[in-house]
Design a protein around this motif. Structure first.
Motif, PDB file in Angstrom:
ATOM      1  N   GLY A  27       0.808  -1.219   0.000  1.00 41.59           N
ATOM      2  CA  GLY A  27       0.000   0.000   0.000  1.00 41.59           C
ATOM      3  C   GLY A  27       0.842   1.270   0.000  1.00 41.59           C
ATOM      4  O   GLY A  27       0.512   2.245   0.668  1.00 41.59           O
ATOM      5  N   GLU A 109      -8.268  -1.343   0.028  1.00 41.84           N
ATOM      6  CA  GLU A 109      -7.753  -2.706   0.096  1.00 41.84           C
ATOM      7  C   GLU A 109      -8.871  -3.640  -0.317  1.00 41.84           C
ATOM      8  O   GLU A 109     -10.018  -3.468   0.104  1.00 41.84           O
ATOM      9  CB  GLU A 109      -7.310  -3.062   1.517  1.00 41.84           C
ATOM     10  N   LYS A 118      -3.503  -3.763  -2.094  1.00 42.08           N
ATOM     11  CA  LYS A 118      -3.563  -2.487  -1.379  1.00 42.08           C
ATOM     12  C   LYS A 118      -3.179  -1.380  -2.357  1.00 42.08           C
ATOM     13  O   LYS A 118      -2.125  -1.451  -2.981  1.00 42.08           O
ATOM     14  CB  LYS A 118      -2.582  -2.479  -0.200  1.00 42.08           C
TER      15      LYS A 118
END
Length: 183
Positions: A27, A109, A118
């Motif tokens: 992420g 997500e 993510k």
């Protein structure tokens, strides 16, 4: 391997780079360019949607932005947008044809193909007026299953009511409105 610039909260590269796969595993914030194609046909405002192929790492089989893509490390928004338009849709455009509409910052997500995906993006959103028929696009078959023109207000309604499989954010469609209706 595709490398992306890691960017700060304003979309400015930090000087660090990361592999795309790792950016989505962890992420990590990166940049993308989003280009929405529009045309006026029979007094109707239409937007071009692409349907993502089933092998895509996120949102397979969903309708999406006309053309979008990650920005490779060392590249800026507009050159990346122009490259994506050529790769995905087979069209050539000049930088001045892209109308800047705004910037979106978002994270999410979700599970795809049994793996957690993510996403943390800063995306510049552009508008491109292009009156082409569907058959005139040369689609990148590894990315896109098909493209369709849809009435813009109908698109907003279908996205709002989840009447089509999509990964379109209503907020992004709202970003486009001031520019498309000012013509």
């Amino acid at each position: 391997m595709e490398y992306l610039d890691i960017v700060d909260e304003n979309g400015v590269p930090t000087g660090e780079q990361i592999e795309r796969r790792i950016a989505h595993e962890q992420g990590i914030r990166h940049r993308t360019s989003h280009v929405w194609l529009f045309r006026k046909k029979n007094d109707e405002l239409q937007v071009l949607l692409q349907k993502r192929c089933l092998q895509k790492d996120s949102f397979p089989g969903c309708y999406d932005i006309s053309s979008a893509g990650h920005i490779p490390a060392g590249v800026d928004f507009i050159p990346s947008a122009i490259r994506e338009l050529k790769e995905e849709l087979g069209i050539d455009v000049l930088p001045g044809e892209l109308v800047y509409c705004g910037q979106r910052k978002f994270t999410f997500e979700q599970q795809f193909h049994g793996k957690l995906f993510k996403d943390c993006q800063i995306s510049n959103v552009y508008l491109l007026w292009k009156d082409l028929e569907v058959e005139e696009f040369k689609l990148q078959e590894s990315e896109i299953e098909e493209v369709i023109w849809m009435n813009f207000e109908e698109c907003i309604e279908k996205v709002t009511k989840n009447q089509i499989p999509h990964c379109i954010f209503l907020e992004e469609l709202q970003i486009l409105k001031p520019k498309i209706y000012s013509v």
